[in-house]
Write an enzyme that holds these catalytic residues in place. Structure first.
Site, PDB file in Angstrom:
ATOM      1  N   LYS A 146      32.987  34.002  48.268  1.00 30.20           N
ATOM      2  CA  LYS A 146      32.975  33.205  47.035  1.00 30.20           C
ATOM      3  C   LYS A 146      33.149  31.711  47.327  1.00 30.20           C
ATOM      4  O   LYS A 146      32.407  30.882  46.806  1.00 30.20           O
ATOM      5  CB  LYS A 146      34.089  33.671  46.092  1.00 30.20           C
ATOM      6  CG  LYS A 146      33.793  34.970  45.371  1.00 30.20           C
ATOM      7  CD  LYS A 146      34.878  35.281  44.344  1.00 30.20           C
ATOM      8  CE  LYS A 146      34.508  36.534  43.562  1.00 30.20           C
ATOM      9  NZ  LYS A 146      35.517  36.872  42.549  1.00 30.20           N
ATOM     10  N   CYS A 205      58.506  61.555  34.749  1.00 27.97           N
ATOM     11  CA  CYS A 205      58.394  62.912  34.189  1.00 27.97           C
ATOM     12  C   CYS A 205      57.255  62.997  33.171  1.00 27.97           C
ATOM     13  O   CYS A 205      56.614  64.033  33.024  1.00 27.97           O
ATOM     14  CB  CYS A 205      59.711  63.351  33.565  1.00 27.97           C
ATOM     15  SG  CYS A 205      60.160  62.460  32.064  1.00 27.97           S
TER      16      CYS A 205
END
Length: 1027
Positions: A489, A593
């Site tokens: 770039k 969880c």
């Protein structure tokens, strides 16, 4: 895109998340007429072509001049020399921005006698550099059509700009805000008139009175499911929905979602609006400014009509004429405004000039209005927007008129606004820009037009970015073209910038700016800079660059965008707070969880799928390779395991080795077993551990919202989702285990014939702990204890693979995968999409499409060129003030949301001073210094600080090493040691930065932190560092 109506996701993916597919399709069927190829016109052309409209006609009849080189980034020196028309010069360069857009040119005269019927071919007309009388005529024509042609008028004169919109008498907007409709869980609904809904876990609903919500999955008051109710906000966490007294009582569960209602807007013509304008106010510190500029710019239009020219630079007579005209205009306004003579004189003096960053900012805003006009997406501007750069030029009023006079070069338009001395300062600038993505490209364009960092003036722009160009970048990072894909770039952008202005000196680098490169971007590097610009997409990198800028007392210009939103922050030594002075709240993490066993929304299943990819195809192969790099042989590992030696990761590695597939069929079998494990056994185990009638201690059901009971899935090869999961998973196994396969292996018949032979073990429930505590963290797999039975099994598996001759260098190596969301051929997104969708089906969660899954899994930041151009323009305006050494009150931070639209300019935050004693204080910008010598002791250092700054340190720390803490055992003995011995610097190290603390004034209080103290090891070191 225009013809096939297929959206090229590899190009438009980031923009699709901003606009949505419906708006993208509407754009791809729309044509725009854009007149005027000056600074504003070329910005709008760039942005709407990048966005992907069907066709754009560029109209202009002027010839290229030297002047244009400093305002139009698509005009080159050869265009000026060959006397090309501006529109012909920019045509091919605009067209190559997007192969899907038809770009044509028109050079016909557009005047009071032109037959306007040709405009019937367009859905939107945008005029720049057009006389007000002609704008009114064209606007009237557009407004009177059925349906009306959307009209946008844009003007810029030096330091003032305006945007005017007229989309007809009745313009329907499908989505006024563009915000994603949130889904939230319900805690309770009262059985009352009105019934009040409360959000679960004190989540804020973000609703406004009058909006509507739709309900589903409510137990008890089930009559509400599937219906839409209008809300009245009661609190941030609750809202009323009308009468619920006749419904059964609410029991549990339920989700509500905001419903977007289309809104209709009515517009008046420019003729009607001139006298009584509806204005957007960007800067509430000067709320009168938009109306003042409105009157001044109308007067400027009248001046042009009367004199066939703009006011001359520095001509006092012209400025007085303009002031008189402004007062006349003010008398015609329905709401009079106090005419500001200083503003009028500034506008008069600069009217012939052009501040290209202002054009970039206004061009971005105007371009978004074009897209709104074509799509009905987002709230349109009603109806005027004015933006000025008065703070840029006001401090320059005392300069002699000749400093603003033209000199026949590309900077004449800029010079007319800011004068030669400030132009010269920009040319000499040494800038460090970190990042070269969308904002970086726009900033480099601004630097080129402003002449920032010219070689002949010993200036320099240093830009660094480690990334390579991808196709999805081309939609916003306008310096890149298809043939640049996979090139660096920074190097590519530097080359493209030099095509705009070859006078720049650009040093393009491929480094990340982080602690690992601090030897390269050291204090000596920063000492050569005037300022730092960040063009980054993450907070961590911003924080690091900010800390380096502060420690080296360098100004920092920060900006960022997310979709249509943008912000700028200007950080100036000794005047403002820094980026690190404020911290956004951390992102909410999904509890372990919830991810593992109790997903409630689609984001949970997508993150679960993403984690499974990371674990199976990246982490485990990496761990496998590291293990065998650290151990001599399998025999050696076996011997050590037989001796009872614990080997970190050994259990998992042997498991991977013993199950290693060698053929494609094995990979398919592994994938089929994974299906059973993830989508059948997991559900059966959960329902075994927590049957559907399980109740908590308080008597409430375990399986109630937001917990959803799973339903086991039976594998069906004819189900495309089941088939897709197995094939994509098998492909990824083949990749990491280096197993060859061909396209014919992937067809339905070939896969199903293999799968019929796969033996699926019978499920037996296990008595194992399932985590339900939302505060519990994910356990470290390598540190989990291994049972003696598992150890014996691992030893036996390893013996088996050794005796079978399976141990070869190839089999002790795996290929870890790095998740790549934008390559549809690699199967990464196929796995995440199918795994997430199957888990969603198992838990009765509404699945997401591939686009949404990709955004969440890839943490994609929605982006559009309009916002990027606007943010970079605003930053470049502030840069001029920084270079000019302006005072605190001149600087402005900005937040905008082009969707609503709102633009808010605010003062920067004043730097805070921390008081140590009544007469001793410091700010984040202060740095104390002490110079020592070879025999300089810690005691000498403490005394030197006391003598120089009037206060004695009670603690001295170097990095993480505590040099002196009086309460620590043995530390008092260190007072006699030399600083050299305590710090042990490398031979080339000239100084260190130490953290010191001071005793509080009152007993019992904590020690007070001080500014960093730079300790020079010698006078020579200090002299060379300051040189």
């Amino acid at each position: 895109m225009a013809d096939s109506m297929e959206i090229d996701d590899s190009l438009y993916s980031r923009q699709r998340y901003v606009l949505g597919d419906r708006a993208m399709h509407q754009m791809a069927q729309s044509s725009v007429f854009l007149s005027g190829m000056g600074a504003l016109g070329v910005e709008i052309a760039k942005n709407i072509v990048l966005a992907g409209v069907k066709a754009v006609t560029l109209h202009d009849s002027r010839q290229c001049e030297v002047w244009d080189l400093g305002t139009n980034f698509f005009i080159r020196e050869e265009d000026v020399h060959s006397q090309k028309k501006r529109v012909e010069a920019v045509h091919s360069r605009v067209a190559e921005l997007n192969p899907y857009v038809q770009v044509s040119v028109s050079t016909v005269a557009l005047d009071d006698s032109t037959d306007l019927s040709f405009l019937l071919n367009y859905q939107c007309v945008v005029l720049t550099e057009t006389r007000l009388t002609l704008q009114k005529r064209i606007n009237h024509f557009c407004h009177s059509q059925q349906p009306p042609i959307k009209f946008i008028g844009c003007d810029m004169f030096g330091i003032c700009s305006r945007v005017f919109c007229d989309f007809g008498d009745s313009f329907e907007v499908s989505d006024p805000t563009g915000e994603e409709s949130k889904e939230l869980f319900i805690q309770n609904i009262t059985q009352d008139n009105p019934g009040v809904v409360t959000c679960m876990d004190n989540h804020t609903h973000g609703l406004q009175t009058g909006q509507s919500v739709c309900f589903r999955e409510i137990n008890g008051m089930s009559e509400l499911n599937g219906i839409t109710r209008q809300v009245t906000v009661v609190s941030p966490y609750s809202f009323a929905i009308g009468d619920t007294s006749s419904f059964p009582p609410y029991l549990h569960g339920g989700i509500f979602r905001m419903i977007k209602i289309p809104k209709t807007y009515s517009f008046e013509t420019m003729e009607q609006q001139l006298r009584d304008p509806r204005l957007l106010i960007p800067d509430f510190s000067k709320p009168e400014a938009p109306l003042q500029i409105h009157a001044t710019m109308i007067a400027l239009d009248m001046f042009q009509e009367q004199h066939k020219r703009l006011p001359s630079i520095g001509c006092l007579q012209d400025s007085e004429v303009l002031l008189k005209l402004t007062e006349e205009v003010n008398e015609t306004l329905k709401n009079k405004v106090c005419v500001n003579p200083s503003l009028v004189r500034c506008v008069s003096r600069c009217a012939r000039g052009c501040l290209s960053p202002l054009a970039a900012a206004v061009g971005g805003i105007a371009s978004q209005e074009v897209l709104k006009a074509l799509t009905g997406k987002f709230t349109p501007l009603q109806q005027w927007f004015y933006l000025d750069a008065l703070e840029v030029v006001q401090p320059l009023q005392s300069l002699p008129a000749e400093e603003f006079a033209p000199r026949g070069d590309r900077y004449d338009a800029l010079r007319a606004c800011i004068g030669e001395p400030l132009c010269s300062d920009l040319h000499k600038l040494h800038i460090f820009m970190v990042g070269c993505g969308a904002i970086g490209c726009e900033m480099l364009k601004n630097f080129a037009l402003l002449g920032v960092g010219l070689a002949r003036c010993s200036g320099e722009v240093c830009v660094t970015d480690p990334d390579l160009i991808e196709k999805s970048n081309l939609n916003r990072q306008f310096l890149f073209r298809p043939h640049h894909i996979q090139k660096p770039k920074s190097l590519t952008a530097a080359q493209a910038t030099l095509e705009i202005n070859s006078e720049l000196q650009i040093a393009a680098q491929l480094n990340k700016v982080c602690p690992a490169t601090e030897d390269m971007y050291n204090d000596a590097f920063y000492s050569r800079l005037n300022l730092v610009v960040t063009a980054l997409d993450n907070v961590e990198a911003r924080r690091y660059v900010d800390s380096r800028s502060v420690s080296n007392q360098k100004a920092l210009l920060d900006s960022g965008t997310m979709g249509t939103k943008g912000h700028t922050e200007i950080i100036v030594p000794y005047l403002t707070e820094s980026y690190n002075s404020h911290r956004d709240p951390p992102e909410e993490e999904i509890p372990f969880c919830t991810l593992k066993s109790f997903p409630a929304v689609i984001e949970h299943t997508i993150q679960w799928a993403r984690d499974k990819f990371e674990s199976a195809f990246s982490h485990k192969p990496s761990m496998f390779n590291t293990f065998w790099q650290n151990h001599l042989s399998a025999e050696d590992v076996l011997q050590r395991m037989n001796l009872g030696e614990s080997m970190e990761g050994g259990f998992q590695v042997i498991k991977l080795l013993s199950r290693r597939p060698t053929h494609w069929e094995h990979c398919l079998a592994l994938a089929r077993l994974k299906f059973d494990k993830y989508f059948k056994r997991k559900a059966l185990q959960l329902l075994h551990s927590f049957p559907l009638d399980t109740r908590l201690k308080d008597g409430s059901l375990f399986w109630q919202s937001p917990k959803r009971p799973p339903s086991p899935l039976e594998f069906d090869v004819k189900d495309s989702l089941h088939f897709g999961f197995v094939v994509s998973t098998a492909r990824l196994f083949a990749e990491i285990y280096n197993v060859p396969y061909s396209e014919k292996n992937l067809c339905y018949d070939a896969v199903s014939s293999v799968l019929t032979e796969v033996k699926i073990p019978e499920y037996r429930p296990a008595e194992k702990h399932i985590e339900t505590d939302e505060t519990a963290k994910k356990p470290d797999q390598l540190k989990l204890t291994v049972s003696s039975e598992e150890e014996r099994e691992a030893i036996s598996q390893l013996e088996e693979v050794i005796t079978s001759g399976f141990i070869t260098p190839e089999n002790l190596r795996m290929t870890p995968l790095i998740f790549e969301k934008d390559d549809d051929s690699n199967g990464h997104m196929d796995f995440v999409e199918t795994a997430s969708a199957l888990r969603a089906r198992m838990y009765s969660i509404e699945a997401a499409d591939r686009l949404q899954t990709k955004r969440i899994a890839g943490k994609i930041i929605p982006a559009i060129a309009t916002a990027t151009a606007a943010v970079a323009g605003l930053v470049a305006l502030e840069m001029i003030k920084v270079v000019g050494g302006y005072g605190f009150e001149s600087f402005k931070n900005c937040f905008f949301n082009l969707a609503i639209p709102v633009v808010v300019l605010t003062e920067t935050a004043h730097v805070k001073r921390i008081q140590i004693r009544d007469d001793i204080s410091f700010s984040i910008w202060d740095q104390w210094s002490i110079t020592g010598h070879e025999d300089f002791t810690l005691s000498d250092f403490i005394n030197a600080v006391r003598e120089k700054y009037g206060i004695e340190p009670t603690m001295v720390v170097h990095g993480v090493k505590m040099l002196y803490v009086p309460v620590m055992p043995g530390h008092s003995k260190r007072l006699k040691l030399t600083m050299q011995k305590l710090i042990k610097p490398s031979a080339e190290r000239k100084y260190v930065d130490l953290t010191v603390s001071f005793a509080p004034e009152a007993d019992g209080d904590e020690d007070l932190p001080g500014p960093p103290v730079r300790y020079y090891f010698s006078h020579e070191a200090e002299s060379s560092e300051r040189a």
